[in-house]
Enzyme design. Structure first.
Site, PDB file in Angstrom:
ATOM      1  N   MET A   1      -1.889  -6.453   7.225  1.00  0.00           N
ATOM      2  CA  MET A   1      -3.401  -7.273   6.366  1.00  0.00           C
ATOM      3  C   MET A   1      -2.902  -7.738   5.150  1.00  0.00           C
ATOM      4  O   MET A   1      -3.803  -7.913   4.311  1.00  0.00           O
ATOM      5  CB  MET A   1      -4.300  -6.130   6.214  1.00  0.00           C
ATOM      6  CG  MET A   1      -4.780  -5.437   7.441  1.00  0.00           C
ATOM      7  SD  MET A   1      -6.005  -4.037   6.741  1.00  0.00           S
ATOM      8  CE  MET A   1      -6.210  -3.001   8.219  1.00  0.00           C
ATOM      9  N   SER A   2      -1.477  -8.326   5.161  1.00  0.00           N
ATOM     10  CA  SER A   2      -1.058  -8.983   3.747  1.00  0.00           C
ATOM     11  C   SER A   2       0.063  -9.782   4.152  1.00  0.00           C
ATOM     12  O   SER A   2       0.248 -10.325   5.167  1.00  0.00           O
ATOM     13  CB  SER A   2      -0.654  -7.723   2.682  1.00  0.00           C
ATOM     14  OG  SER A   2       0.525  -7.231   3.306  1.00  0.00           O
TER      15      SER A   2
ATOM     16  N   TYR B   1      -9.150  -8.625   2.535  1.00  0.00           N
ATOM     17  CA  TYR B   1     -10.154  -7.949   2.847  1.00  0.00           C
ATOM     18  C   TYR B   1     -10.933  -7.283   1.528  1.00  0.00           C
ATOM     19  O   TYR B   1     -11.960  -6.871   1.611  1.00  0.00           O
ATOM     20  CB  TYR B   1      -9.948  -6.916   3.764  1.00  0.00           C
ATOM     21  CG  TYR B   1      -8.890  -5.504   3.221  1.00  0.00           C
ATOM     22  CD1 TYR B   1      -9.036  -4.865   2.245  1.00  0.00           C
ATOM     23  CD2 TYR B   1      -7.372  -5.710   3.550  1.00  0.00           C
ATOM     24  CE1 TYR B   1      -8.069  -3.750   1.691  1.00  0.00           C
ATOM     25  CE2 TYR B   1      -6.447  -5.006   2.939  1.00  0.00           C
ATOM     26  CZ  TYR B   1      -6.661  -4.184   2.295  1.00  0.00           C
ATOM     27  OH  TYR B   1      -5.843  -3.140   1.646  1.00  0.00           O
ATOM     28  N   GLU B   2     -10.172  -7.447   0.465  1.00  0.00           N
ATOM     29  CA  GLU B   2     -10.928  -6.922  -0.727  1.00  0.00           C
ATOM     30  C   GLU B   2     -11.899  -7.995  -1.127  1.00  0.00           C
ATOM     31  O   GLU B   2     -12.781  -7.524  -2.170  1.00  0.00           O
ATOM     32  CB  GLU B   2      -9.842  -6.853  -1.940  1.00  0.00           C
ATOM     33  CG  GLU B   2      -8.806  -5.636  -1.592  1.00  0.00           C
ATOM     34  CD  GLU B   2      -7.853  -5.581  -2.997  1.00  0.00           C
ATOM     35  OE1 GLU B   2      -8.125  -5.077  -3.900  1.00  0.00           O
ATOM     36  OE2 GLU B   2      -6.818  -6.280  -2.593  1.00  0.00           O
TER      37      GLU B   2
ATOM     38  N   HIS C   1      -6.535   5.461   6.650  1.00  0.00           N
ATOM     39  CA  HIS C   1      -5.859   5.035   5.716  1.00  0.00           C
ATOM     40  C   HIS C   1      -4.953   6.207   4.864  1.00  0.00           C
ATOM     41  O   HIS C   1      -3.834   6.006   4.515  1.00  0.00           O
ATOM     42  CB  HIS C   1      -6.915   4.455   4.390  1.00  0.00           C
ATOM     43  CG  HIS C   1      -6.107   3.587   3.262  1.00  0.00           C
ATOM     44  ND1 HIS C   1      -5.269   2.632   3.406  1.00  0.00           N
ATOM     45  CD2 HIS C   1      -6.417   3.951   1.850  1.00  0.00           C
ATOM     46  CE1 HIS C   1      -4.829   2.383   2.347  1.00  0.00           C
ATOM     47  NE2 HIS C   1      -5.650   2.952   1.507  1.00  0.00           N
TER      48      HIS C   1
ATOM     49  N   HIS D   1      -3.031   1.077  -4.902  1.00  0.00           N
ATOM     50  CA  HIS D   1      -2.604   0.016  -6.079  1.00  0.00           C
ATOM     51  C   HIS D   1      -2.907   0.011  -7.031  1.00  0.00           C
ATOM     52  O   HIS D   1      -3.996   0.082  -7.459  1.00  0.00           O
ATOM     53  CB  HIS D   1      -2.971  -1.289  -5.098  1.00  0.00           C
ATOM     54  CG  HIS D   1      -2.526  -1.681  -3.959  1.00  0.00           C
ATOM     55  ND1 HIS D   1      -1.624  -2.740  -3.811  1.00  0.00           N
ATOM     56  CD2 HIS D   1      -2.619  -1.094  -2.554  1.00  0.00           C
ATOM     57  CE1 HIS D   1      -1.202  -2.935  -2.362  1.00  0.00           C
ATOM     58  NE2 HIS D   1      -2.083  -1.871  -1.742  1.00  0.00           N
TER      59      HIS D   1
ATOM     60  N   HIS E   1      -5.613  -8.179  -1.619  1.00  0.00           N
ATOM     61  CA  HIS E   1      -5.713  -8.558  -0.104  1.00  0.00           C
ATOM     62  C   HIS E   1      -7.075  -9.447  -0.059  1.00  0.00           C
ATOM     63  O   HIS E   1      -8.061  -9.464  -0.655  1.00  0.00           O
ATOM     64  CB  HIS E   1      -5.820  -7.227   0.548  1.00  0.00           C
ATOM     65  CG  HIS E   1      -4.773  -6.132   0.435  1.00  0.00           C
ATOM     66  ND1 HIS E   1      -4.409  -5.504  -0.613  1.00  0.00           N
ATOM     67  CD2 HIS E   1      -3.741  -6.031   1.241  1.00  0.00           C
ATOM     68  CE1 HIS E   1      -3.467  -4.634  -0.559  1.00  0.00           C
ATOM     69  NE2 HIS E   1      -2.894  -5.142   0.504  1.00  0.00           N
TER      70      HIS E   1
ATOM     71  N   ASN F   1       2.345   3.774  10.701  1.00  0.00           N
ATOM     72  CA  ASN F   1       1.971   4.178  12.167  1.00  0.00           C
ATOM     73  C   ASN F   1       2.275   3.401  13.263  1.00  0.00           C
ATOM     74  O   ASN F   1       2.442   2.390  12.961  1.00  0.00           O
ATOM     75  CB  ASN F   1       0.123   4.553  11.764  1.00  0.00           C
ATOM     76  CG  ASN F   1      -0.256   2.990  11.309  1.00  0.00           C
ATOM     77  OD1 ASN F   1      -0.130   2.426  10.390  1.00  0.00           O
ATOM     78  ND2 ASN F   1      -1.033   2.271  12.491  1.00  0.00           N
TER      79      ASN F   1
ATOM     80  N   SER G   1       0.907  -1.293  -0.034  1.00  0.00           N
ATOM     81  CA  SER G   1      -0.106   0.034   0.117  1.00  0.00           C
ATOM     82  C   SER G   1       0.772   1.295  -0.047  1.00  0.00           C
ATOM     83  O   SER G   1       1.756   1.256   0.970  1.00  0.00           O
ATOM     84  CB  SER G   1      -0.801   0.134   1.041  1.00  0.00           C
ATOM     85  OG  SER G   1      -1.574  -0.826   1.306  1.00  0.00           O
TER      86      SER G   1
ATOM     87  N   ALA H   1       2.922  -2.035   4.049  1.00  0.00           N
ATOM     88  CA  ALA H   1       2.660  -1.091   5.230  1.00  0.00           C
ATOM     89  C   ALA H   1       2.252  -1.873   6.494  1.00  0.00           C
ATOM     90  O   ALA H   1       1.493  -2.711   6.289  1.00  0.00           O
ATOM     91  CB  ALA H   1       1.598  -0.172   4.673  1.00  0.00           C
TER      92      ALA H   1
HETATM   93  N1  HPA Z   1      -2.680  -2.269  11.151  1.00  0.00           N
HETATM   94  C1  HPA Z   1      -2.876  -3.218  10.173  1.00  0.00           C
HETATM   95  N2  HPA Z   1      -2.461  -2.856   8.993  1.00  0.00           N
HETATM   96  C2  HPA Z   1      -1.787  -1.648   8.839  1.00  0.00           C
HETATM   97  C3  HPA Z   1      -1.705  -0.636   9.865  1.00  0.00           C
HETATM   98  C4  HPA Z   1      -1.974  -1.112  10.995  1.00  0.00           C
HETATM   99  O1  HPA Z   1      -2.115  -0.247  11.928  1.00  0.00           O
HETATM  100  N3  HPA Z   1      -0.620   0.338   9.324  1.00  0.00           N
HETATM  101  C5  HPA Z   1      -0.535   0.025   8.083  1.00  0.00           C
HETATM  102  N4  HPA Z   1      -1.320  -1.236   7.805  1.00  0.00           N
END
Ligand code: HPA
Length: 282
Positions: free
Chosen positions: A221-222, A84-85, A257, A64, A82, A245, A30, A112
Site C-alpha cells: 500500500m505504499s 489510505y491515511e 495488521h 510509524h 500513505h 505475510n 510499517s 511491508a
Molecule cells: N497487502 C497489502 N499490503 C501489505 C500486506 C498485504 O498482504 N502485508 C503488508 N502490507
C-alpha cells in the site's frame, strides 16, 4: 500536483540543517522504524520530528513514528505517508522532493508487503525490480511542479511532464544490494515486481490472483507514489520489501495488521544489517 507545491517543497527544505548533504536516503515502512537505532553512533545523527518541518504532514498509522534522521552519510525517514491515511498524493511525495532538494540522489524505499509469489515466505526480504501502480491515480496529475523561480526540480534534464520510468528501479543499486546481502546475510535476495493498491483493506483473494496474473510478486500500500516522484526527479530507487505475510488467499488464513507489525519486527535485524552495509556502498 496542486499549484504552490514547489513553494511548499522549498519551505520544507529551507527548514532543514544545511551542514548535512547526504547522497542517500532510506524510507522505513510499517513496523520497520526500529532499525534506525544502531544504524550509526547516535552522536552522528540529528533527529528531526516531522511535526517541526513546515509542510510535512503527520503520519497517523500505528508503527510509524514520524522522525527524520540526518547525518552526512544518509537521511533516514522513520515513517512515511500513505494514501489510505487520507493524505493527498502531494503530501505523500513531498518528502521525496525535499530529500532531492537537500542533495539526495539515491532513495531506498522499504515496505511491508504481502507475498504473491508462491516461492516467497514471511520474513523474506525481496528487492523490487519494478512496480505496477494499481492505486488508480498518479501524484503528477495536475500542474507540473517546478521551483517558485520556474526552474525544474531534480537532476539536470529531469522534471518534464512526461517522464521515463524505465530504469527508475536502478539495476546497479540492486546489484550493490545483492553484494551487500551476500556479505551480511550470507545469501542473495529474490527480486520481484511490487503491485501497489490503495488499501486500507487488504486485497481480496481474487485481487491477489489478478496481481499474480499481471506479473506481480508482492502487494502493498505504499512505495509506488514515492518511486514515481523519484523517477520525475531523476533519482535512483532501491526498493526493499519485507514479506510480512503471504497475500490474501494464499494460505487461507485471515490477515491482520498486528501480524504485519510482528513480522516486520522479526526481519528488523536482517534489514538493519543490510541497510547498514548498503549505506557504505550506494
Ligand atoms: N497487502 C497489502 N499490503 C501489505 C500486506 C498485504 O498482504 N502485508 C503488508 N502490507
Amino acid at each position: 500536483m496542486k499549484a504552490g507545491f514547489g513553494e511548499r517543497v522549498i519551505r520544507a527544505a529551507a527548514a532543514l540543517p544545511r551542514e548535512f548533504r547526504p547522497k542517500t536516503a532510506v524510507v522505513l515502512g510499517s513496523g520497520l522504524s526500529g532499525i534506525v537505532e544502531g544504524l550509526g553512533p547516535a552522536s552522528d545523527w540529528r533527529e528531526i520530528d516531522f511535526a517541526s518541518i513546515p509542510e510535512f504532514p503527520r503520519p497517523t498509522v500505528q508503527g510509524h513514528k514520524g522522525l527524520l534522521f540526518l547525518s552526512r552519510e544518509a537521511a533516514v525517514m522513520a515513517g512515511r505517508f500513505h494514501y489510505y491515511e487520507g493524505h493527498p498524493m502531494d503530501d505523500i511525495v513531498l518528502p521525496v522532493f525535499v530529500l532531492r532538494e537537500i542533495g539526495v540522489e539515491t532513495i531506498v524505499l522499504t515496505n511491508a508487503a504481502g507475498g504473491v509469489n508462491l516461492g516467497y515466505k514471511p520474513g523474506d526480504l525481496v528487492l523490487i525490480r519494478d512496480h505496477i501502480n494499481l492505486m488508480g491515480t498518479n501524484p503528477f496529475i495536475g500542474p507540473n511542479p517546478a521551483r517558485p523561480d520556474g526552474t525544474a526540480f531534480g537532476s539536470p534534464g529531469h522534471g518534464s511532464r512526461f517522464f521515463d520510468m524505465t530504469a527508475t528501479y536502478d539495476a546497479k543499486s540492486r546489484a550493490i544490494a545483492q553484494r551487500a546481502a551476500k556479505e551480511t546475510l550470507g545469501r542473495e535476495l529474490n527480486e520481484g515486481v511490487y503491485a501497489a493498491f490503495t488499501g486500507p483493506s487488504f486485497e481480496t483473494p481474487a485481487e491477489v490472483r489478478m496481481a499474480r496474473a499481471l506479473g506481480a510478486d508482492l502487494v502493498g500500500m505504499s512505495t509506488a507514489p514515492e518511486a514515481i516522484a523519484a523517477g520525475f526527479l531523476g533519482m535512483r530507487v532501491l526498493g526493499i520489501s519485507c514479506v510480512t505475510n503471504m497475500a490474501a488467499g494464499v494460505t487461507g488464513e485471515p490477515l491482520s495488521h498486528a501480524e504485519v507489525l510482528a513480522a516486520g519486527r522479526g526481519v528488523e535485524a536482517e534489514l538493519k544489517s543490510l541497510v547498514r552495509a548498503l549505506l557504505d556502498k550506494l
